[in-house]
Design a protein around this motif. Structure first.
Motif, short mmCIF file in Angstrom:
data_model
loop_
_atom_site.label_atom_id
_atom_site.label_comp_id
_atom_site.label_asym_id
_atom_site.label_seq_id
_atom_site.Cartn_x
_atom_site.Cartn_y
_atom_site.Cartn_z
N ILE A 159 0.83 -1.21 0.00
CA ILE A 159 0.00 0.00 0.00
C ILE A 159 0.87 1.26 0.00
O ILE A 159 0.63 2.19 -0.76
CB ILE A 159 -0.95 0.02 1.22
N SER A 198 -8.70 9.38 -9.14
CA SER A 198 -9.40 8.12 -9.13
C SER A 198 -8.41 6.95 -9.16
O SER A 198 -7.44 6.98 -9.92
CB SER A 198 -10.32 8.07 -10.35
N GLY A 199 -8.66 5.95 -8.32
CA GLY A 199 -7.82 4.76 -8.34
C GLY A 199 -6.52 4.86 -7.56
O GLY A 199 -5.65 3.99 -7.68
N THR A 200 -6.37 5.90 -6.74
CA THR A 200 -5.11 6.05 -6.00
C THR A 200 -5.18 5.39 -4.62
O THR A 200 -4.18 5.37 -3.90
CB THR A 200 -4.74 7.54 -5.81
N GLY A 201 -6.35 4.90 -4.23
CA GLY A 201 -6.43 4.18 -2.96
C GLY A 201 -7.15 4.92 -1.84
O GLY A 201 -6.95 4.60 -0.67
N LYS A 202 -8.03 5.85 -2.19
CA LYS A 202 -8.72 6.61 -1.15
C LYS A 202 -9.62 5.70 -0.29
O LYS A 202 -9.70 5.86 0.91
CB LYS A 202 -9.59 7.72 -1.79
N ASP A 203 -10.25 4.75 -0.97
CA ASP A 203 -11.11 3.81 -0.27
C ASP A 203 -10.30 3.01 0.75
O ASP A 203 -10.70 2.85 1.90
CB ASP A 203 -11.71 2.86 -1.32
N ILE A 204 -9.15 2.52 0.30
CA ILE A 204 -8.29 1.72 1.19
C ILE A 204 -7.90 2.54 2.41
O ILE A 204 -7.98 2.08 3.54
CB ILE A 204 -7.01 1.28 0.45
N ARG A 219 -5.80 1.29 -9.83
CA ARG A 219 -6.90 0.46 -10.34
C ARG A 219 -6.61 0.01 -11.77
O ARG A 219 -6.83 -1.14 -12.14
CB ARG A 219 -8.22 1.22 -10.30
N GLU A 231 -3.93 -2.63 -11.66
CA GLU A 231 -4.48 -3.87 -11.13
C GLU A 231 -5.30 -4.60 -12.22
O GLU A 231 -5.15 -5.80 -12.41
CB GLU A 231 -5.37 -3.56 -9.91
N LYS A 239 -18.40 11.94 -13.85
CA LYS A 239 -17.02 11.58 -13.50
C LYS A 239 -16.23 11.13 -14.74
O LYS A 239 -15.10 11.54 -14.95
CB LYS A 239 -17.09 10.45 -12.47
N1 LIG Z 1 -1.64 1.44 -2.50
C1 LIG Z 1 -2.29 0.40 -3.03
N2 LIG Z 1 -1.77 -0.82 -2.99
C2 LIG Z 1 -2.42 -1.86 -3.55
N3 LIG Z 1 -3.60 -1.76 -4.18
C3 LIG Z 1 -4.16 -0.56 -4.23
C4 LIG Z 1 -3.54 0.59 -3.66
N4 LIG Z 1 -4.32 1.66 -3.88
C5 LIG Z 1 -5.38 1.22 -4.56
N5 LIG Z 1 -5.29 -0.11 -4.78
C6 LIG Z 1 -6.25 -0.93 -5.50
O1 LIG Z 1 -6.73 -0.15 -6.58
C7 LIG Z 1 -8.15 -0.20 -6.68
C8 LIG Z 1 -8.71 1.19 -6.50
O2 LIG Z 1 -8.47 1.65 -5.18
P1 LIG Z 1 -9.52 2.55 -4.39
O3 LIG Z 1 -10.90 2.06 -4.64
O4 LIG Z 1 -9.08 2.65 -2.98
O5 LIG Z 1 -9.29 3.94 -5.16
P2 LIG Z 1 -10.07 5.32 -5.02
O6 LIG Z 1 -9.03 6.37 -4.86
O7 LIG Z 1 -11.09 5.20 -3.94
O8 LIG Z 1 -10.74 5.47 -6.45
P3 LIG Z 1 -12.09 6.26 -6.89
O9 LIG Z 1 -11.78 7.73 -6.81
O10 LIG Z 1 -12.32 5.85 -8.30
O11 LIG Z 1 -13.15 5.84 -5.94
C9 LIG Z 1 -8.61 -1.16 -5.61
O12 LIG Z 1 -8.82 -2.44 -6.18
C10 LIG Z 1 -7.47 -1.20 -4.62
O13 LIG Z 1 -7.39 -2.44 -3.98
#
Ligand SMILES: Nc1ncnc2c1ncn2[C@@H]1O[C@H](COP(=O)(O)OP(=O)(O)OP(=O)(O)O)[C@@H](O)[C@H]1O
Ligand SMILES: [Mg+2]
Length: 348
Positions: A34, A64-70, A234, A237, A279
């Motif tokens: 992460i 988008s896809g940078t890991g905000k959810d995580i 994302r 992945e 979006k």
């Molecule tokens: N640092 C990380 N290491 C490993 N996998 C990651 C990491 N960050 C994101 N991912 C993977 O990438 C995908 C997108 O992550 P996430 O949903 O957290 O992004 P987001 O920033 O919330 O995107 P959005 O703005 O589109 O909602 C997920 O499948 C997540 O598991």
């Protein structure tokens, strides 16, 4: 009416019949994956660890896809309220007219059709975390008279400061949610982590799909490190998932070549979930803007004043856009991998 997010006051726990809205935290990739090894991510990690234990609102910002959810889920998992609920609200998925009742619930007879009372998600998140995703779409007076003990985490992929200037986001709301800000860098700013992410996803999906896709060649890793990843982790992945299933490196290289030119006309659409036209359009516009700016900068030998004039925007606006698009700030660093990738992967 006073909104007091973060205040610790007694309130009866939420109605269990709505527990389906309470998300399980799911699994996390290992922390080493992460956060990787970039300095930005180490700083972010330290900040996140500190803020997790304090009951203050957190605003997570990143493309988008940078890991905000995580990160939102990790904050909950590291908080003193980890045994409490984690309630996520995907703001754009709820029509504006329903958002208020979704968040704050309603009493029986409050409006035509309110045959029973329903607790809102704020109440549901009592003694836990309320995650407001894509907060920039939120356009209502967030007020609440019930005193709920809840940690609020918000996420956005937009520059809320700009939205405030243009009048599309409320300044008072911004100050309330932005007590601590965590910024997630785009993947193109953490190129050093690409190889370990590639290997992690390879191993993960090999295991998950019971496949035996081989480690990818150093040449291809090189191309992946140069690509600019508008869809961030994302996108990486999903690419690795495809590779594991189809098992051929050609899949990746062909994909990359096509993406360099066309990805903004052909965005990935997940038809299983809610689709945000706004979006997707925004992503496409941003990508197009990035390409135009890069072309004009190149045509003017990276003279930004001339480029700004050619684009008919102010010099300041151009500097801001260059930074926002993740382009190198000037000619001196344009030979960095970022610039090479920005031109075209096909050329490498
Ligand atoms: N640092 C990380 N290491 C490993 N996998 C990651 C990491 N960050 C994101 N991912 C993977 O990438 C995908 C997108 O992550 P996430 O949903 O957290 O992004 P987001 O920033 O919330 O995107 P959005 O703005 O589109 O909602 C997920 O499948 C997540 O598991
Ligand atoms: Mg998200």
């Amino acid at each position: 009416m006073q909104q007091n997010w973060g205040d610790a006051m007694a309130f009866p726990t939420a109605n269990n019949s709505f527990s389906s809205l309470v998300q399980s935290l799911g699994e996390f990739p290992p922390e080493a994956i992460i956060f990787g090894s970039s300095e930005t991510m180490q700083t972010l990690r330290a900040r996140m660890n500190k803020v997790a234990s304090a009951n203050v609102p957190v605003l997570i910002h990143g493309e988008s896809g940078t890991g905000k959810d995580i990160i939102a889920r990790m904050i909950h998992a590291l908080s003193p309220w980890k045994s409490g609920p984690f309630v996520k609200v995907n703001c754009p998925a709820i029509p504006g007219t329903l958002l208020e009742s979704e968040l704050f619930g309603y009493e029986k007879g409050a409006f035509t059709g309110a045959y029973g009372s329903k607790p809102g998600r704020v109440e549901l998140a009592h003694r836990g975390t309320l995650f407001l995703d894509e907060i920039s779409e939120l356009d209502l007076a967030l007020q609440e008279d019930k005193k709920v003990e809840v940690r609020v985490v918000c996420a956005t992929n937009r520059q809320l400061e700009t939205e405030i200037e243009t009048g599309t986001f409320r300044r008072d709301l911004f100050y309330r949610i932005n007590v601590v800000n965590l910024h997630l860098p785009p993947l193109r700013e953490r190129r050093g982590d690409i190889e370990s992410l590639v290997n992690y996803f390879l191993e993960y999906y090999n295991r998950k799909f019971n496949c035996r896709a081989r480690t990818i060649s150093p040449e291809l890793v090189g191309a992946l490190q140069k690509y600019h990843w508008p869809g961030n982790i994302r996108e990486l992945e999903n690419l690795m998932k495809r590779y594991v299933i189809l098992g051929s490196e050609d899949v990746i290289s062909t994909d990359l070549m096509e993406r360099s030119d066309q990805e903004f006309f052909n965005p990935e659409i997940n038809v299983d979930g809610p689709i945000s036209l706004k979006k997707l359009t925004r992503q496409a516009t941003r990508e197009l803007e990035r390409k135009i700016i890069l072309k004009v900068l190149q045509a003017h030998h990276w003279n930004r004043k001339q480029a700004a004039r050619a684009l008919n925007i102010s010099y300041r606006a151009l500097l801001y856009k260059i930074r926002d698009a993740g382009l190198p700030p000037n000619r001196a660093v344009r030979r960095a991998p970022d610039a090479a990738a920005a031109t075209s992967v096909a050329a490498d």
